[in-house]
Design an enzyme around this catalytic site. Sequence first.
Site, PDB file in Angstrom:
ATOM      1  CD  GLU A   1      -3.281  -0.795   1.906  1.00 36.13           C
ATOM      2  OE1 GLU A   1      -3.565   0.372   2.207  1.00 36.13           O
ATOM      3  OE2 GLU A   1      -3.921  -1.779   2.293  1.00 36.13           O
ATOM      4  N   GLY A   2       1.949   1.209  -0.766  1.00 38.73           N
ATOM      5  CA  GLY A   2       2.866   2.333  -0.871  1.00 38.73           C
ATOM      6  C   GLY A   2       4.106   2.095  -0.043  1.00 38.73           C
TER       7      GLY A   2
END
Length: 570
Positions: A388-389
């Site tokens: 998620e990043g």
Amino acid sequence: MASVDRTSKPSFTRALFLGNTHSELVMPYPLLAGDERTRVNALAGSAREYLTETYDPWKAEEQRWVGDDTIRDLGERGLLGLFVDEQYGGQGLSQTGYCRVMEEFGRVDGALAVVMGVHQSIGTKPIYLYGTDDQKARWLPDLAAGRKLAAFVLTEPNVGSDAYNLETWAERQSDGSWILNGEKRWIGNGSKDVLTVFARSDLGHVALVVEKGTEGLSTGPRFDTLGLRANNLQRVHFNNVRVPAENLLGEPGDGFRIAMNTLNNGRMSMGTSIAGGMKAFLDYTLEHADRREQFGRKLIDFEMVEEKVAWMNTQIYGLESMSYLTTGLVDRGDADFSLESAMTKVVASDVGWKALNKAFQVHGGTAFMSDHPLSKALRDFRIFPIFEGANDVMRAYVALNGVKGLSDALPDVRALTIGAPGKAIGVLAPYVADRVNRALRPEKLAGAHPSVAKQVSAVAEQVARLRDRAEAALRTHGKQVQEKQLVQKRLSDAASGIYAQVAVISRITAVIHRDGAPAAGAERAVAVDFCDRAARQVGREFRSLEVNSDAATNQLGKAVRQSNGYAFDL
């Protein structure tokens, strides 16, 4: 057809880089109250009851899936559509309420927390945010009830953090449908029911909903992972998959923004789930340290053990404060929370990993046994700084956005010439006056309780220094600041530390106003400790922007690459 909101909104963190503290965005702290607090407590209690009495994380890990029965049971308890509107069978919670309930899953099992987050935070969320009324009515009731699970299908074999350059291709047909071709990987719930797929097209990026059983859609083989083994992580293949026109979310060209906005929302539940996990680590540590004796004393009586539990307690408070201030920005609806979301994700995954290691150290060899909860958590938690990043990317994202906003506000002094002194005075005079004013009277957070005045003053000084250090980086490196990732990391970490202190000050102020100063005394002590620790760390980040070994690091890095590894023999 729904479209992406492109309205410019104020950002608290972007303002920090300009030396401004927009108190109205962070004060008062968004405490849950009234009916929603009651409903959230009931849902969290229901989740806690099920997770402690029925769910078995070890069985789920052995079977490599949390279990269809678990999904069914959670759906019946209303826990799979927490933020979905009640008209579609959900609970209609705010982002804050949703994340409060998600803490319970993070406290018990990282794998189940991820499955829940994939389904709700990023799988269902694009439909909830960008779906038309017809699309919501079509998919949300089944997703909220747990009859179907959702997936967020973005990452590809050659595309990870650089999500803009997707290779999966969607070709629009004359009837408005799309033909989808490509491959995705590392997709949670990828073999399940409702997949929001991101692809490129001649019309720009698109977000398409693809349903299980569609011709040309296939999955597998499943990935064999180090941790989160009860999370079904899949490869997903598209071979001339025809997607109906009515399955397009937003408009053609909106796909990338839909993906990024969804991830901005999703990162916050990761932060609160990790906070839940940290609470479990602290509980394990206290229980073990109070029971285990060495040298005739309980472990908890040793200072180095006591320091670890104190640190965990303080950091949980800071992470909670930061996370729920950010969810409050979402619930406001009038602020840009993208940088705060990124910072919260970075801080949560970093501090969660450190807390886990401290808990592990106190347990000693006991935690190294494969059947210990901390052993499982060690495998599960390592992915959080990556997905998620990735944290490195998120730090660069925060710093470069902050510096860009600052660059727009600075006069172009390099273009001034001695032949135009009037122009120089006209441009520079307001700038110099503003800089002097910031140094003499740094902008303070308004509305904070007097008992944390010292911490408020410290934050004001840090904000002024952030502006100065960011400006120095911009003037020193110019456009090359985009390549100076060590500078970016320090600026981002300094901004994160400031934001965390602001969150804690805002929270303790709200608590004192609600409960009274005497009742909030113990909490204030934790808040002050967190702020003082964070302020010292921010100071270290600023100093390292001025005095560092970056040049030597760069030279050594190049030398290691040229020698293809360690090149020295004894």
